[in-house]
Design an enzyme around this catalytic site. Sequence first.
Site, PDB file in Angstrom:
ATOM      1  N   LYS A 179      29.092  81.715 -30.763  1.00  0.00           N
ATOM      2  CA  LYS A 179      28.410  81.726 -29.470  1.00  0.00           C
ATOM      3  C   LYS A 179      28.617  83.122 -28.910  1.00  0.00           C
ATOM      4  O   LYS A 179      29.742  83.499 -28.590  1.00  0.00           O
ATOM      5  CB  LYS A 179      29.025  80.666 -28.563  1.00  0.00           C
ATOM      6  CG  LYS A 179      28.539  80.694 -27.119  1.00  0.00           C
ATOM      7  CD  LYS A 179      29.121  79.518 -26.319  1.00  0.00           C
ATOM      8  CE  LYS A 179      28.694  79.565 -24.857  1.00  0.00           C
ATOM      9  NZ  LYS A 179      29.229  78.420 -24.084  1.00  0.00           N
TER      10      LYS A 179
ATOM     11  N   GLU B 235      27.079  82.702 -21.563  1.00  0.00           N
ATOM     12  CA  GLU B 235      28.080  82.169 -20.632  1.00  0.00           C
ATOM     13  C   GLU B 235      29.392  82.957 -20.748  1.00  0.00           C
ATOM     14  O   GLU B 235      30.457  82.392 -20.959  1.00  0.00           O
ATOM     15  CB  GLU B 235      28.289  80.670 -20.878  1.00  0.00           C
ATOM     16  CG  GLU B 235      27.005  79.877 -20.632  1.00  0.00           C
ATOM     17  CD  GLU B 235      27.142  78.373 -20.793  1.00  0.00           C
ATOM     18  OE1 GLU B 235      28.019  77.922 -21.547  1.00  0.00           O
ATOM     19  OE2 GLU B 235      26.351  77.652 -20.153  1.00  0.00           O
TER      20      GLU B 235
ATOM     21  N   ASP C   8      19.503  72.437 -21.765  1.00  0.00           N
ATOM     22  CA  ASP C   8      20.869  72.170 -22.184  1.00  0.00           C
ATOM     23  C   ASP C   8      21.120  70.671 -22.287  1.00  0.00           C
ATOM     24  O   ASP C   8      21.770  70.105 -21.409  1.00  0.00           O
ATOM     25  CB  ASP C   8      21.825  72.796 -21.151  1.00  0.00           C
ATOM     26  CG  ASP C   8      23.265  72.747 -21.593  1.00  0.00           C
ATOM     27  OD1 ASP C   8      23.512  72.455 -22.766  1.00  0.00           O
ATOM     28  OD2 ASP C   8      24.132  72.985 -20.748  1.00  0.00           O
TER      29      ASP C   8
ATOM     30  N   GLU D  39      27.553  64.650 -22.332  1.00  0.00           N
ATOM     31  CA  GLU D  39      27.816  65.503 -21.175  1.00  0.00           C
ATOM     32  C   GLU D  39      26.888  65.189 -20.000  1.00  0.00           C
ATOM     33  O   GLU D  39      27.346  65.049 -18.876  1.00  0.00           O
ATOM     34  CB  GLU D  39      27.669  66.971 -21.594  1.00  0.00           C
ATOM     35  CG  GLU D  39      27.826  67.928 -20.431  1.00  0.00           C
ATOM     36  CD  GLU D  39      27.732  69.392 -20.834  1.00  0.00           C
ATOM     37  OE1 GLU D  39      27.585  69.691 -22.038  1.00  0.00           O
ATOM     38  OE2 GLU D  39      27.821  70.231 -19.929  1.00  0.00           O
TER      39      GLU D  39
HETATM   40  O1  GCW Z   1      26.215  72.415 -21.881  1.00  0.00           O
HETATM   41  C1  GCW Z   1      26.928  73.568 -21.743  1.00  0.00           C
HETATM   42  C2  GCW Z   1      28.295  73.089 -21.426  1.00  0.00           C
HETATM   43  C3  GCW Z   1      29.371  74.047 -21.809  1.00  0.00           C
HETATM   44  C4  GCW Z   1      29.157  74.463 -23.261  1.00  0.00           C
HETATM   45  C5  GCW Z   1      27.784  75.097 -23.392  1.00  0.00           C
HETATM   46  C6  GCW Z   1      27.425  75.482 -24.824  1.00  0.00           C
HETATM   47  C7  GCW Z   1      30.750  75.024 -24.958  1.00  0.00           C
HETATM   48  O2  GCW Z   1      28.345  72.751 -20.060  1.00  0.00           O
HETATM   49  O3  GCW Z   1      30.598  73.403 -21.600  1.00  0.00           O
HETATM   50  O4  GCW Z   1      30.165  75.324 -23.717  1.00  0.00           O
HETATM   51  O5  GCW Z   1      26.811  74.196 -22.983  1.00  0.00           O
HETATM   52  O6  GCW Z   1      26.677  74.734 -25.449  1.00  0.00           O
HETATM   53  O7  GCW Z   1      27.883  76.489 -25.296  1.00  0.00           O
END
Ligand code: GCW
Length: 617
Positions: free
Chosen positions: A240, A244, A323, A351
Site C-alpha cells: 500500500k 492514507e 471503499d 467494516e
Molecule cells: O477502508 C479503509 C479502512 C482502513 C484501511 C484502508 C485500506 C488498512 O478504513 O482501515 O487500511 O481502507 O484498504 O488500506
Amino acid sequence: MSKSWGNRLAWLPKLNRPVPEGMNNPLEIAAFEAETYFQSGNSGKSVFFELYPAMKEAYAIRKDGDGYVISGGQTGVLYGVYTLIRGIEAGETLPEGTQKPYYPLRMINCWDNMDGTVERGYAGRSIWFENGRFDYDPARIRQMGRMLASVGINVLCINNVNVHQPAQHLLDTLLPEVEEFAAILRPFGVRLMLSVDFSMPLQNGLSTADPEDVQVQDWWKAQAQKIWKCVPDLAGFLVKADSEHRPGPNAYNRTHAQGANMLARAIKPFGGVLVWRAFVYNCLQDWRDTQTDRPRAAYDLYQPLDGCFDENVVLQVKYGPFDFQVREPVSPLLYAMPKTPLALEFQLAQEYTGHQIDLFAMPPLWREVLDQMGKEKVCAVAAVSNLGRDGNWFGHPFAALNLFAFGLYGWNPDADPQKVIAAWVRNTYTLPASQQDTLASVLLGSRKTYEKYTAPLGLCWMVRPESHYGPSPYGYEFQAWGTYNRADCRGVGIDRTEKGTGYACQYPKEWAEVFASPQACPDELLLFFHRLPYSFRMKDGRTLIQRIYDDHFEGCREAENMQEALKTLSLPEPDREEALQRMDQQVQNAREWRDVINTFFRRFSGIEDEKGRKIYD
Ligand code: GCW
C-alpha cells in the site's frame, strides 16, 4: 469475545479429529481427512488417490464401486477430498471432469498488527501476533490451514498493509519465525505473503527509498535474496503506497509503475509476485472543493500507466471506486487496464457492512460485481480477512459463510449465491431441511436488508466516522476524506455525469450511458451518480423521498423478521445464543438507522411520509 469452541473447524464439524502435528504431506492429510469423514457416519466408502504431480492444484473425482478415486496434483488431491466431502454434506452431485481454479491466486489479506490488534477486525485479536512478536497455538494454525484448504484458498498475507513497527522485522530478524509459520500452512497448499513498507531502505541506513536509485534497487535485491533463502515459497509482497499517509514513489516524483517495478524486479528471480494496491486518493480534501471527486482518483492515476507494469506485478483494485461500501458501482479501473494483470479486492471483514454483528452474506454482492465487470478482467482475487482469535474464528458464527464462499468464488466465479449459501449451511449445521432453508434464505436476503436500512440508493458514507458502525448521515460531510452527500433542502447526491465531476465518463460507453441518465441508472445507484430533488420520480412512480422512507421502514421490518426466523432454528450451542444475541443488536441498529435517516431527510425535505408512519422530529 465469544465462547470458545476450542479449536473446532468453522464448517465441516464431522472432521472432528485435528490433523496431527508432524503430518506434513498433503496426500497424508488427504488420507487422514477421508478416513475421519468416512468413519463418522458414512462408513463403507473407500477413497483412493492417483497422484499426477503436474496437475498441481487440479483434480478429478470419479466413483469407483462403493468408493471414490481422486486423481490430481499434491494439493489437488487434498482439494479433491475436501470437495468430495463438501459435496456429500451439501447433497450436491460430484463435479465432472478435471477441476481447476479459475484464478491462480486466491489471497486472504490479514490486517493484523504485531501488537495483536487487527485493523477493522471484528473477531477478536490476531491469531498469530501479540506483544510485537509471533504468538500462536500451532494446532489452531493447522486448523486454519485446513479451513483455507477446504475451500481452495492458496495465499495468506499475514500482516497489515499499513505496516507498523516492528512488522518491518518480518523481513529480517523475524524471518526464521516467518518460516516456522509458513511451514505449518505449507502442507495445506497455503503460501505466505508479506506486506512491506516502501520506505524500508530509509530505516536501514539508506538516505533515500527512491525506486530509481541503484543503491535502493540493490538493497531490495539483497533483501529478497535473504527472504527467499529462508522462506523459499513465499508468494510475494503486498504494498500500500502513497495512500492514507503510507510512503510511496510520489515522494521522489516517480510513478507507481516505477515503484512497483523496482520491487517486482527484486523478487522476480524467486518467483515472487508483487501485489500493488490501487486504493489511492486524496485523503486531505477540503469539503468546499467540489471539483475533486474521490471515486475518480484510482482511474485518473493508474489508467495512463496501463502497459507500464512488469509481468510479475498484480494491481489490486477494490471492487468499487470508494471503499467497500454496501453498494457502489464497479470500479471503472477494472475495465481500463487490459495490459495489466489485475486482482479484484473484496473485504470479508464487515467494516462498513455490520461489523460481524449485523448479517451480511456477501455472495449476492460478488455475483453482481463479477457479472457487471466480467470475470476475465482479473487474474486474481483477494479479500480482507474476517478471522480473529474469537473461539468461533469470526465473531458471528454465520460470518464464516463469507470466507467459505470467497474460496469457492476463487475457483468458480460463475457460482450461484443461493447454491453457495445453501452449501455453507449444510456443511456447517445438521438441521431439518426446512430449517436449513430458513437459515439459507435469511442469509441470502441479508445484504438487501442491510442496504435498505443504511445509506439510501448508493449514497455511501452515512456511517459513524472512525467506527463505521451505526448511522451518522452528516458525520463525514465536512471531513477531509472526500466522502460527501451534500444533502440540503433542495436535494441530495453528487452529479457525477459529464455535467458534474465526469466520473461516469470513466466507464466504457455502454455503462457510461446507463449511469449518465437518472432514468436509465439502476435505482440502487441513483444517488451515487446523480444529484436529485426529493420529488424526483423513480421508475416505479414513487418519489425519491418516499422510496427512502419506504426502504428504511421495510429494511427494519425485515431485520425484525430475520430475528423471528432465527429463533425458530435448533442451532447447536453456543452458535444459537451468539447468533440471537447479535441479531438483537442488529435489530437495535436497524431501528436506529431507520429513525436517524428518515428524520434526517424529513428535516431537509419538509416532506411527510405518505403512509403516515412514525418519523421523529
Ligand atoms: O477502508 C479503509 C479502512 C482502513 C484501511 C484502508 C485500506 C488498512 O478504513 O482501515 O487500511 O481502507 O484498504 O488500506
